[in-house]
Design a protein around this motif. Structure first.
Motif, PDB file in Angstrom:
ATOM      1  N   ARG A  70       0.790  -1.119   0.090  1.00 26.95           N
ATOM      2  CA  ARG A  70      -0.049   0.036   0.196  1.00 26.95           C
ATOM      3  C   ARG A  70       0.804   1.494  -0.019  1.00 26.95           C
ATOM      4  NH1 ARG A  70      -3.741   0.957  -1.996  1.00 26.95           N
ATOM      5  NH2 ARG A  70      -4.841  -0.392  -1.206  1.00 26.95           N
ATOM      6  N   PHE A  71       1.901   1.392   0.956  1.00 30.00           N
ATOM      7  CA  PHE A  71       2.720   2.480   0.937  1.00 30.00           C
ATOM      8  C   PHE A  71       3.370   2.730  -0.631  1.00 30.00           C
ATOM      9  CE2 PHE A  71       7.271   3.988   1.345  1.00 30.00           C
ATOM     10  CZ  PHE A  71       7.019   5.095   2.203  1.00 30.00           C
ATOM     11  N   SER A  74       0.893   3.943  -3.076  1.00 31.00           N
ATOM     12  CA  SER A  74       0.641   5.295  -2.640  1.00 31.00           C
ATOM     13  C   SER A  74       1.634   6.325  -2.964  1.00 31.00           C
ATOM     14  CB  SER A  74       0.139   5.158  -1.118  1.00 31.00           C
ATOM     15  OG  SER A  74      -0.900   4.383  -0.875  1.00 31.00           O
ATOM     16  N   SER A  75       2.758   5.890  -3.463  1.00 29.24           N
ATOM     17  CA  SER A  75       3.843   6.849  -3.593  1.00 29.24           C
ATOM     18  C   SER A  75       3.430   7.509  -4.899  1.00 29.24           C
ATOM     19  CB  SER A  75       5.185   6.216  -3.635  1.00 29.24           C
ATOM     20  OG  SER A  75       5.243   5.241  -4.617  1.00 29.24           O
ATOM     21  N   GLN A  76       4.389   8.494  -5.158  1.00 24.26           N
ATOM     22  CA  GLN A  76       4.179   9.164  -6.539  1.00 24.26           C
ATOM     23  C   GLN A  76       4.762   8.388  -7.689  1.00 24.26           C
ATOM     24  OE1 GLN A  76       5.279  13.257  -5.898  1.00 24.26           O
ATOM     25  NE2 GLN A  76       4.045  13.945  -7.354  1.00 24.26           N
ATOM     26  N   GLN A 123       0.096  -2.946 -10.872  1.00 29.32           N
ATOM     27  CA  GLN A 123      -0.462  -2.167  -9.757  1.00 29.32           C
ATOM     28  C   GLN A 123      -2.062  -2.550  -9.655  1.00 29.32           C
ATOM     29  OE1 GLN A 123      -0.258   2.101 -10.000  1.00 29.32           O
ATOM     30  NE2 GLN A 123       1.807   1.762 -11.260  1.00 29.32           N
ATOM     31  N   GLU A 127      -3.394  -4.123  -5.991  1.00 29.00           N
ATOM     32  CA  GLU A 127      -4.579  -3.476  -5.616  1.00 29.00           C
ATOM     33  C   GLU A 127      -5.826  -4.771  -5.418  1.00 29.00           C
ATOM     34  OE1 GLU A 127      -5.463  -0.666  -4.375  1.00 29.00           O
ATOM     35  OE2 GLU A 127      -3.835   0.508  -5.163  1.00 29.00           O
ATOM     36  N   GLU A 135      -6.796  -4.735   4.066  1.00 30.64           N
ATOM     37  CA  GLU A 135      -5.724  -3.860   4.386  1.00 30.64           C
ATOM     38  C   GLU A 135      -5.247  -4.464   6.049  1.00 30.64           C
ATOM     39  OE1 GLU A 135      -4.472  -1.089   3.016  1.00 30.64           O
ATOM     40  OE2 GLU A 135      -6.162  -0.899   1.499  1.00 30.64           O
TER      41      GLU A 135
END
Length: 155
Positions: A70-71, A74-76, A123, A127, A135
């Motif tokens: 998740r980290f 979630s990063s750019q 990705q 997900e 989560e």
């Protein structure tokens, strides 16, 4: 070569490791890169894996690393990390991971970590994996025993 099949937690990735000599000051060194990354077509995966410098490794997702995934997602700029072992100026891949902490644990010693942007298909697959298994919420225990007051105690 063993045949790997994509499922809910494994995605076979074929790729080539390519080196290029670089001049740094008076020294020459090998600069390694990943090329011909292949995610789908079994024939194309086999062709890339059998080519010179070609490899086939599974990207395997683990339930206890969901917060790492998740980290990363979630990063750019989400990345896949290819951990490689260096021996006599030759690089050979050990594993592919989407967990940055796993990759960073190999960065000492004779290991080199290469990375690519996570393809959108992977990705979406990651997900779905997180969605299926929920989560992972990491809870930290409160420190202190009876009689110790925290900030929110009002005293």
């Amino acid at each position: 070569m063993p045949e790997l099949r994509k499922d809910e937690s494994i995605w076979p990735i074929a790729f080539r490791l390519v080196s290029e000599e670089k001049q740094i000051g008076r020294w020459t060194t090998l600069d390694w890169s990943l090329e011909d990354v292949c995610l789908y077509d079994q024939d194309q995966i086999a062709e890339v894996a059998k080519s010179d410098g070609g490899y086939l490794l599974p990207l395997e997702l683990f339930r206890d690393e969901r917060s790492e995934y998740r980290f990363n997602l979630s990063s750019q700029d989400p990345h896949l990390f290819f951990v490689c072992e260096q021996d006599n100026e030759q690089l050979s891949p050990l594993l592919v991971t989407a967990a940055q902490s796993v990759a960073s644990s190999y960065m000492d010693g004779d290991y080199q970590v290469l990375h690519i942007q996570i393809p959108l298909q992977i990705q979406a697959w990651m997900e779905a994996f997180i969605g299926r298994h929920g989560e992972l919420i990491e809870c930290k225990r409160k420190r202190g025993g009876k009689g110790k007051k925290g900030r929110s105690s009002g005293n």
